[in-house]
Each structure stands twice: as C-alpha cells, then as structure tokens.
Scaffold this motif. Sequence first.
Motif, mmCIF file in Angstrom:
data_model
loop_
_atom_site.group_PDB
_atom_site.id
_atom_site.type_symbol
_atom_site.label_atom_id
_atom_site.label_comp_id
_atom_site.label_asym_id
_atom_site.label_seq_id
_atom_site.Cartn_x
_atom_site.Cartn_y
_atom_site.Cartn_z
ATOM 1 N N UNK A 24 47.218 39.403 78.251
ATOM 2 C CA UNK A 24 47.840 40.270 79.246
ATOM 3 C C UNK A 24 47.581 41.739 78.965
ATOM 4 N N UNK A 25 47.735 42.157 77.728
ATOM 5 C CA UNK A 25 47.570 43.578 77.388
ATOM 6 C C UNK A 25 46.101 43.982 77.259
ATOM 7 N N UNK A 26 45.199 43.020 77.348
ATOM 8 C CA UNK A 26 43.765 43.278 77.181
ATOM 9 C C UNK A 26 43.039 43.417 78.518
ATOM 10 N N UNK A 27 43.711 43.170 79.625
ATOM 11 C CA UNK A 27 43.025 43.120 80.915
ATOM 12 C C UNK A 27 42.320 44.429 81.269
ATOM 13 N N UNK A 28 42.905 45.563 80.957
ATOM 14 C CA UNK A 28 42.282 46.857 81.269
ATOM 15 C C UNK A 28 41.087 47.160 80.384
ATOM 16 N N UNK A 29 41.044 46.551 79.202
ATOM 17 C CA UNK A 29 39.975 46.829 78.240
ATOM 18 C C UNK A 29 38.819 45.836 78.308
ATOM 19 N N UNK A 30 39.016 44.717 78.967
ATOM 20 C CA UNK A 30 37.995 43.672 78.976
ATOM 21 C C UNK A 30 36.731 44.174 79.660
ATOM 22 N N UNK A 31 35.590 44.104 78.959
ATOM 23 C CA UNK A 31 34.332 44.613 79.527
ATOM 24 C C UNK A 31 33.936 43.954 80.844
ATOM 25 N N UNK A 32 34.322 42.705 81.049
ATOM 26 C CA UNK A 32 33.981 41.996 82.278
ATOM 27 C C UNK A 32 34.961 42.239 83.405
ATOM 28 N N UNK A 81 47.071 21.985 72.000
ATOM 29 C CA UNK A 81 46.715 23.381 72.134
ATOM 30 C C UNK A 81 47.612 24.191 71.224
ATOM 31 N N UNK A 82 47.102 25.274 70.729
ATOM 32 C CA UNK A 82 47.870 26.097 69.825
ATOM 33 C C UNK A 82 47.923 27.522 70.335
ATOM 34 N N UNK A 83 49.086 28.131 70.192
ATOM 35 C CA UNK A 83 49.348 29.482 70.662
ATOM 36 C C UNK A 83 48.775 30.499 69.691
ATOM 37 N N UNK A 84 48.169 31.514 70.201
ATOM 38 C CA UNK A 84 47.679 32.631 69.411
ATOM 39 C C UNK A 84 47.760 33.847 70.313
ATOM 40 N N UNK A 85 47.772 35.031 69.756
ATOM 41 C CA UNK A 85 47.831 36.240 70.558
ATOM 42 C C UNK A 85 46.666 37.138 70.205
ATOM 43 N N UNK A 86 46.377 38.067 71.081
ATOM 44 C CA UNK A 86 45.376 39.088 70.809
ATOM 45 C C UNK A 86 46.147 40.344 70.467
ATOM 46 N N UNK A 87 45.945 41.009 69.369
ATOM 47 C CA UNK A 87 45.019 40.619 68.305
ATOM 48 C C UNK A 87 45.491 39.386 67.548
ATOM 49 N N UNK A 88 44.573 38.766 66.827
ATOM 50 C CA UNK A 88 44.858 37.529 66.111
ATOM 51 C C UNK A 88 46.082 37.711 65.208
ATOM 52 N N UNK A 89 46.962 36.747 65.255
ATOM 53 C CA UNK A 89 48.154 36.790 64.411
ATOM 54 C C UNK A 89 47.765 36.552 62.959
ATOM 55 N N UNK A 90 48.538 37.115 62.022
ATOM 56 C CA UNK A 90 48.272 36.850 60.602
ATOM 57 C C UNK A 90 48.319 35.352 60.307
ATOM 58 N N UNK A 91 47.515 34.929 59.353
ATOM 59 C CA UNK A 91 47.394 33.510 59.030
ATOM 60 C C UNK A 91 48.715 32.897 58.599
ATOM 61 N N UNK A 92 49.620 33.696 58.034
ATOM 62 C CA UNK A 92 50.878 33.134 57.556
ATOM 63 C C UNK A 92 51.836 32.755 58.687
ATOM 64 N N UNK A 93 51.555 33.213 59.901
ATOM 65 C CA UNK A 93 52.399 32.823 61.040
ATOM 66 C C UNK A 93 52.041 31.409 61.460
ATOM 67 N N UNK A 94 53.070 30.595 61.683
ATOM 68 C CA UNK A 94 52.834 29.225 62.121
ATOM 69 C C UNK A 94 52.483 29.221 63.606
ATOM 70 N N UNK A 95 51.523 28.417 63.965
ATOM 71 C CA UNK A 95 51.110 28.304 65.360
ATOM 72 C C UNK A 95 52.036 27.350 66.092
ATOM 73 N N UNK A 150 30.039 37.920 71.304
ATOM 74 C CA UNK A 150 29.762 38.108 69.891
ATOM 75 C C UNK A 150 30.781 37.324 69.058
ATOM 76 N N UNK A 151 30.528 37.205 67.769
ATOM 77 C CA UNK A 151 31.460 36.501 66.886
ATOM 78 C C UNK A 151 32.801 37.221 66.806
ATOM 79 N N UNK A 152 32.805 38.513 67.059
ATOM 80 C CA UNK A 152 34.057 39.269 66.980
ATOM 81 C C UNK A 152 34.866 39.223 68.269
ATOM 82 N N UNK A 153 34.308 38.655 69.348
ATOM 83 C CA UNK A 153 35.035 38.570 70.618
ATOM 84 C C UNK A 153 36.121 37.523 70.561
#
Length: 78
Positions: free
Chosen positions: A44-52, A1-15, A75-78
């Motif tokens: 964690x910071x997205x919980x209030x904004x999540x449409x569901x 498994x690889x760590x990522x954050x919302x919003x997506x981290x820049x590609x240059x950051x190592x996972x 959607x593809x952007x989700x």
Amino acid sequence: LYWDQVPIMPAEKQLKELTVAEVAKHNSEKDLWIIIDGKVYDVTTFTDEHPGGVDTLLDVAGIDGTAEFDGVGHSDSA
C-alpha cells in the motif's frame, strides 16, 4: 500463504498464515496486498514509488502475482 510487509520484516518476527480469501479483500489502492512466491506483501505505501506505476500493482492486487512479477524480470533486490 505467509504475511510479510514491505520493507521486509526482521527475521525474528513470526510470519502469520493467511488464506487466499483474506488476501483477496485487500485489492484497492488504499489497501493493496499481493502474493509473490507464496508470501503476502502489503505494498500500500509503495504504490507511489513503484516504477511500473500503481496500475501495475492493481492488476495483481489481492491475488498471486508471481507470474507477472517474474515475467517482468525484476532484480534480486525487488
């Protein structure tokens, strides 16, 4: 498994590799990580904004939510 954050981290950051057990510790509204397609997202910071709503995210907190994510038809952007 690889760590990522919302919003997506820049590609240059190592996972960072994480175990399922490590992700499972982050299963509350104040510390909520999910696994989607083998990547770990700190939502964690997205919980209030999540449409569901926060309960939808809590249903898959700390686990692999790929099937649930794909089943909703995001959607593809989700």
